[in-house]
Enzyme design. Sequence first.
Site, mmCIF file in Angstrom:
data_model
loop_
_atom_site.group_PDB
_atom_site.id
_atom_site.type_symbol
_atom_site.label_atom_id
_atom_site.label_comp_id
_atom_site.label_asym_id
_atom_site.label_seq_id
_atom_site.Cartn_x
_atom_site.Cartn_y
_atom_site.Cartn_z
ATOM 1 N N GLU A 1 0.837 -1.202 0.000
ATOM 2 C CA GLU A 1 0.000 0.000 0.000
ATOM 3 C C GLU A 1 0.874 1.256 0.000
ATOM 4 O OE1 GLU A 1 -3.252 -0.335 2.854
ATOM 5 O OE2 GLU A 1 -4.083 -2.001 1.703
ATOM 6 N N GLU B 1 -4.546 -8.820 -0.618
ATOM 7 C CA GLU B 1 -5.421 -8.548 0.534
ATOM 8 C C GLU B 1 -6.851 -8.463 0.027
ATOM 9 O OE1 GLU B 1 -4.336 -5.448 3.294
ATOM 10 O OE2 GLU B 1 -2.200 -5.905 3.061
HETATM 11 O O1 AHR Z 1 -5.134 -6.266 6.609
HETATM 12 C C1 AHR Z 1 -5.120 -5.143 7.426
HETATM 13 C C2 AHR Z 1 -4.468 -3.947 6.761
HETATM 14 O O2 AHR Z 1 -5.235 -3.571 5.657
HETATM 15 C C3 AHR Z 1 -3.099 -4.157 6.180
HETATM 16 O O3 AHR Z 1 -2.089 -4.023 7.110
HETATM 17 C C4 AHR Z 1 -3.009 -3.067 5.169
HETATM 18 O O4 AHR Z 1 -2.171 -3.410 4.088
HETATM 19 C C5 AHR Z 1 -4.443 -2.850 4.737
HETATM 20 O O5 AHR Z 1 -4.795 -1.523 4.766
#
Ligand code: AHR
Length: 506
Positions: A174, A306
Amino acid sequence: MGLTAVIDLDLPGATISRHVYGHFAEHLGRCIYGGFWVGEDSSVPNVRGIRSDVVEALRAIAIPNLRWPGGCFADDYHWRDGIGPRDQRPRMVNSHWGDVVEDNAFGTHEFMDLCELLGADPYVSGNVGSGTVAEMSAWVEYLTRADDSPMAALRRANGRDEPWRVPFWGLGNEAWGCGGNLRAEQFASLARQYATYVRDQGGHRTCRVAAGASDADYHWTETLLRSFDDLAADPATPAAPFQAVSLHYYTMTGPWSDKGSATGFGTDGWYVALARARHMDELLTRHSTVMDRHDPYRKVGLVVDEWGTWWNVEPGTNPGFLYQQNTLRDALVAAVHFDAFHRHAERVVMTNIAQTVNVLQAMILTDPDTGALVLTPTYHVFAMNTGHHDAAALAVHLRDVETRTVHGGELPLVSASASVKDDAALVSLSNLDADTARTVVLDLRGRDVVGHRARVLTAPALDAHNTPDRPRDVAPVDHAGVRSHPRGLEVDLPAHSYVTVTLALR
Ligand code: AHR
């Protein structure tokens, strides 16, 4: 004609990589500490500090890979703090997740030990946000180099002779947010630079995954892919310094400030969640279209590292620990995602649900007091889908599917996908209708079906979930509602259910 799924069993498409069923474990709340790691002195049965029941449960779903150490945590993590004697490791503040002190008890060796116990491939997420190129390069050398190089020697001094395999390496996380608040153009340059120094050591090969977009940020994907146009023109050469870009997308029913409750929702919360899960298909289509423009030979993979539901934390728990309950709705959200991943198997080479234990859409919840372990409804979807691992995707043409209008868009009330491997096919069918059962005809063409077995996952309530006292309120059972039909099979789909049908083929 009625609800029908037409499947040409003799027309296999792209392979659904088993890595589409990957997982993610961050230093966040009780995922690592209490979830995977209890320490060698714990009364919870463990192997070298790692919970045995968690390992056993994840081995049972053939966990293919594990992403670590973050997430946002990865861009604060300095790997040298997590090696050497545990009692001498420096501490740090986990500023993203609860602002708690991290003692680095779980570091590189513990993670690689965990992966070996799981039989899973490690996916190490390197620090771009607050690290250096030299630091990341040294970590790769430490992990994967065989000879007597300085980092290989340090690894040996810490007790590990043989190098490990690290088939996946993340370049940041991110980067548009917690990973540095960078602009796309800035990060694209950094990704090229970092990828250069994540070297293949000896015969070891790693897939470098550049931190990608969130949701519908097509500009981010475009910028990353454009950044190596000069290298991609020749089909004979490697396309890029990195072999994949990532995408993050979470499902919630409200805004970030009030994401919705994991339980106690009504039919509106059911349908909105499923419509948002279904949106993954559009995201994959549109990010792939952007990638196709710059990478027509599809040398660069899309890694959804994710995804999953993100609800308000359970009342009374630490808001920074992201602990949430997991219901039948979460299971259907997962099933809908997998249908999309299967449809996009040509481009989607890996995904990682967030996160494996005690955080967000977890496979496993553990009780902080008793240590009791519960398998969630989502876990059971992973279990029912193992037949899709490394199988060839089959197109499923659905006819006469009813839809429901959700926030101005149309949600098809049945979702499906299928795959074939040798003499077995697996068909996944989700009835997203909260109230109404359906029967679907499987119009099976191209090969003879000589046997079948069906499983069903459902429960009376939309928010049914498992607890230590009632661990199997939502668990798959054999499904008797399958009959022969002139065109193949007829399958009953109870309201709000997930059904898999395994076909024996000749
Ligand atoms: O999964 C939780 C968080 O969500 C992670 O650390 C981040 O990459 C995303 O914003």
